[in-house]
Enzyme design. Structure first.
Site, PDB file in Angstrom:
ATOM      1  N   GLU A   1      20.141   0.593 141.629  1.00 42.83           N
ATOM      2  CA  GLU A   1      19.309  -0.619 141.581  1.00 42.83           C
ATOM      3  C   GLU A   1      19.408  -1.430 142.870  1.00 42.83           C
ATOM      4  OE1 GLU A   1      21.281   0.547 139.243  1.00 42.83           O
ATOM      5  OE2 GLU A   1      20.548   0.105 137.215  1.00 42.83           O
TER       6      GLU A   1
ATOM      7  N   TRP B   1      26.367  10.157 135.904  1.00 38.82           N
ATOM      8  CA  TRP B   1      26.489   9.399 134.655  1.00 38.82           C
ATOM      9  C   TRP B   1      26.419  10.290 133.422  1.00 38.82           C
ATOM     10  CZ3 TRP B   1      28.399   4.865 135.136  1.00 38.82           C
ATOM     11  CH2 TRP B   1      28.054   4.016 136.203  1.00 38.82           C
TER      12      TRP B   1
HETATM   13  P1  AMP Z   1      24.746   4.604 140.634  1.00 38.01           P
HETATM   14  O1  AMP Z   1      23.603   3.774 140.217  1.00 38.01           O
HETATM   15  O2  AMP Z   1      24.721   5.959 140.031  1.00 38.01           O
HETATM   16  O3  AMP Z   1      24.907   4.610 142.118  1.00 38.01           O
HETATM   17  O4  AMP Z   1      26.047   3.928 140.035  1.00 38.01           O
HETATM   18  C1  AMP Z   1      26.408   2.611 140.353  1.00 38.01           C
HETATM   19  C2  AMP Z   1      27.709   2.280 139.669  1.00 38.01           C
HETATM   20  O5  AMP Z   1      28.729   3.182 140.090  1.00 38.01           O
HETATM   21  C3  AMP Z   1      28.251   0.922 139.952  1.00 38.01           C
HETATM   22  O6  AMP Z   1      27.652  -0.072 139.150  1.00 38.01           O
HETATM   23  C4  AMP Z   1      29.729   1.116 139.641  1.00 38.01           C
HETATM   24  O7  AMP Z   1      29.962   1.071 138.247  1.00 38.01           O
HETATM   25  C5  AMP Z   1      29.982   2.525 140.132  1.00 38.01           C
HETATM   26  N1  AMP Z   1      30.471   2.519 141.520  1.00 38.01           N
HETATM   27  C6  AMP Z   1      29.767   2.732 142.657  1.00 38.01           C
HETATM   28  N2  AMP Z   1      30.564   2.675 143.740  1.00 38.01           N
HETATM   29  C7  AMP Z   1      31.808   2.414 143.288  1.00 38.01           C
HETATM   30  C8  AMP Z   1      33.077   2.205 143.913  1.00 38.01           C
HETATM   31  N3  AMP Z   1      33.260   2.283 145.228  1.00 38.01           N
HETATM   32  N4  AMP Z   1      34.134   1.923 143.107  1.00 38.01           N
HETATM   33  C9  AMP Z   1      33.995   1.849 141.766  1.00 38.01           C
HETATM   34  N5  AMP Z   1      32.834   2.031 141.128  1.00 38.01           N
HETATM   35  C10 AMP Z   1      31.744   2.308 141.877  1.00 38.01           C
END
Ligand code: AMP
Length: 544
Positions: A331, A444
């Site tokens: 997002e 996910w």
């Molecule tokens: P996505 O939309 O698949 O990129 O997932 C985003 C989500 O991944 C975020 O809201 C976090 O929950 C998790 N996330 C992304 N980067 C990190 C990070 N460096 N450390 C911990 N969680 C992360």
């Protein structure tokens, strides 16, 4: 009084035009599905992207039409990034790791007109060809020689034949910079996957920010290897950033194992790479086992899941590769924070520096963030108070495609679903998550869908699925279930019940039978309590 500067639209095509004019000789190297390595230059890529745009226009692709890809990182995918968005159509990158039924659902929801695919994904196309109702043509991203024999796929075209129909004399059209450019569905929410629709303006602004020295620090002197897939939030924007700065680009295709990546990093003298921790674990295991080194890579961006201090330490202390720990979301295009140290931190002793680098970092200019308590009240940035992380900025979505999920903003802020602290220096650290999803190897898994499947078993009274920590995949789904009185169900029988209902890698790693699942005042399962109780179950009991 208004300023008097020109209003030139920020368009994705201008990135490629810039790369062609000013870095035309710079190389783009791709390991191909066909097995060989392909190399050409930005000059070649720009000509072929125009040719493809011309061919698509001749076949009736209109402004705003969606064009889907199921593809690895490679030069043909890159050509589509520019040919499709540059024409005013929308590039829809689909995650091929999803179950084919989900792929078909997403293609229908997006109303994709054309679907380009790498040969690896032919089995998915064979399964969805008749379900994807709006697709007018499936295009195999290969040449005539390697075309599959697939008479049962209707409207099958060959990429190289299609591109040959176009002319590179095509001129990129000019239009409003707020026009949609790319679409990416995320499964990181409850319910069906939701589409995030990027604009030309948001993608260009994000690229400027991502290239900054305290972000990914990219320049024409870099050779960039995006391991993060081009179907995951536009490979974190690197296909745009590389053209913006004129960096050499190296694409790994489907070969993401440690050995293949290391060979490619070394052979092409890569200076910067980016990916999720699971991939880097494979790479580190390979270099450790073979006693190899990194002779050119000076830094790597790690994000998508939390990067453990041990990984940061291994890269930095043993191999001299700086780790840039980053956080973002589909997002958010995706970049939100990068853990770049400030001058005061340079003198920190090793342990303190590592602890700081394990934080997700500070915002890049353009992003505004705050943490709030359950009543929406802002919490102090003291490094201790933790609350839901809220963000706003010009490359953050204001809602999902076709209004799915309704109004998502809260007073103009996007709720990330991440729980975090922010310290006095502005460094954010994720401490938990309040969304019902599990992140395994950077992908996910929907816990609610797994719970529904478990609950559909006649012997189950109540099921809850939580993320349990795992040494390789970071998180894996673990089922906590209450059986019906007198039921004799075993773990294997319950797991067998998932077969064919979800992608295999979604199947939970274990089942724990309990007498009672804790419920809150409103009757909702208290997942935080379950996570506390069973979060380490796979590490202490099973993981191999
Ligand atoms: P996505 O939309 O698949 O990129 O997932 C985003 C989500 O991944 C975020 O809201 C976090 O929950 C998790 N996330 C992304 N980067 C990190 C990070 N460096 N450390 C911990 N969680 C992360």
């Amino acid at each position: 009084m208004l300023g008097q500067m020109m209003h030139r639209p920020l368009l994705i095509s201008s990135l490629l035009t810039h790369a062609e004019r000013h870095h035309g000789e710079q190389e783009v190297v791709s390991r191909r599905v066909e097995g060989d390595t392909h190399r050409y230059t930005y000059r070649d890529m720009a000509a072929r992207a125009r040719q493809m745009a011309d061919a698509l226009a001749a076949r009736g692709l209109g402004f705003g039409d969606r064009v889907a890809t199921l593809a690895w990182n490679g030069y043909r995918h890159m050509e589509l990034y520019y040919a499709v968005s540059g024409s005013g159509a929308v590039l829809h990158t689909i995650n091929p790791r999803l179950h084919p039924d989900q792929v078909a659902w997403i293609a229908n929801h997006a109303e994709d007109q054309i679907l380009f695919f790498d040969l690896t994904f032919l089995p998915i196309i064979e399964q969805i060809a008749r379900q994807a109702l709006t697709v007018r043509a499936f295009v195999a991203m290969t040449d005539r020689e390697n075309m599959p024999n697939a008479p049962h796929i209707p409207k099958l075209l060959c990429y190289e034949d299609l591109i040959a129909e176009g002319s590179d004399a095509f001129d990129w059209p000019e239009f409003d910079e707020n026009t949609a450019a790319a679409l990416c569905y995320t499964s990181g929410t409850t319910g069906n996957p939701k589409g995030v629709l990027y604009s030309h303006r948001s993608s260009i602004l994000h690229s400027y920010a991502a290239a900054l020295p305290d972000a990914m620090n990219c320049s024409a002197c870099d050779t960039i290897l995006p391991v993060v897939p081009m179907f995951h939030v536009n490979a974190w924007g690197l296909p745009y950033v590389a053209c913006m700065v004129g960096a050499k680009l190296v694409f790994p295709g489907p070969w993401l194992d440690g050995k293949s990546l290391h060979e490619l990093l070394e052979a092409e003298r890569v200076t910067l790479s980016a990916g999720v921790p699971t991939v880097w674990q494979g790479l580190l295991a390979h270099v450790e086992a073979t006693g190899s080194r990194f002779s050119s890579m000076s830094r790597t961006v790690i994000g998508g899941s939390a990067c453990a201090p041990a990984m940061i330490k291994a890269f930095q202390d043993r191999y001299g590769v700086s780790v840039l720990h980053a956080w973002g979301m589909t997002e958010m295009s995706p970049l939100g924070t990068v853990c770049a140290l400030k001058p005061v931190h340079k003198e920190l002793h090793d342990t303190a520096r590592l602890a700081l680098q394990a934080k997700q970092g500070r915002v890049v200019f353009g992003i505004d963030m705050k943490i709030v308590d359950e009543d929406g009240q802002a919490l102090p940035h003291d490094g201790k108070s933790s609350g839901e992380l809220m963000v706003r900025g010009p490359w953050i979505t204001s809602g999902y495609f076709k209004g799915e999920g309704g109004d998502v903003l809260v007073d103009g802020w996007f709720p990330t679903g991440d729980i975090s602290t922010i310290d006095a220096d502005g460094f954010m650290q994720i401490t938990d998550r309040n969304k019902d999803v599990i992140k395994s190897g950077g992908e996910w898994i929907g816990s609610i869908e797994l719970e529904n499947i478990a609950m559909s078993h006649p012997d189950i009274e109540l099921a809850a699925c939580v993320a349990a920590r795992h040494p390789k995949w970071d998180e894996r789904p673990l089922l906590i279930v209450v059986k019906k009185t007198g039921a004799e169900l075993t773990e294997a029988e319950l797991l067998d019940h998932f077969r064919g209902k979800v992608a295999r890698w979604w199947t939970p790693d274990g089942v724990i039978f309990v007498d009672k699942i804790p419920l809150g005042a409103t009757g909702k399962v208290q997942k935080n309590k379950l996570r506390e109780a069973f979060g380490n179950h796979l590490i202490s009991h099973k993981a191999g």
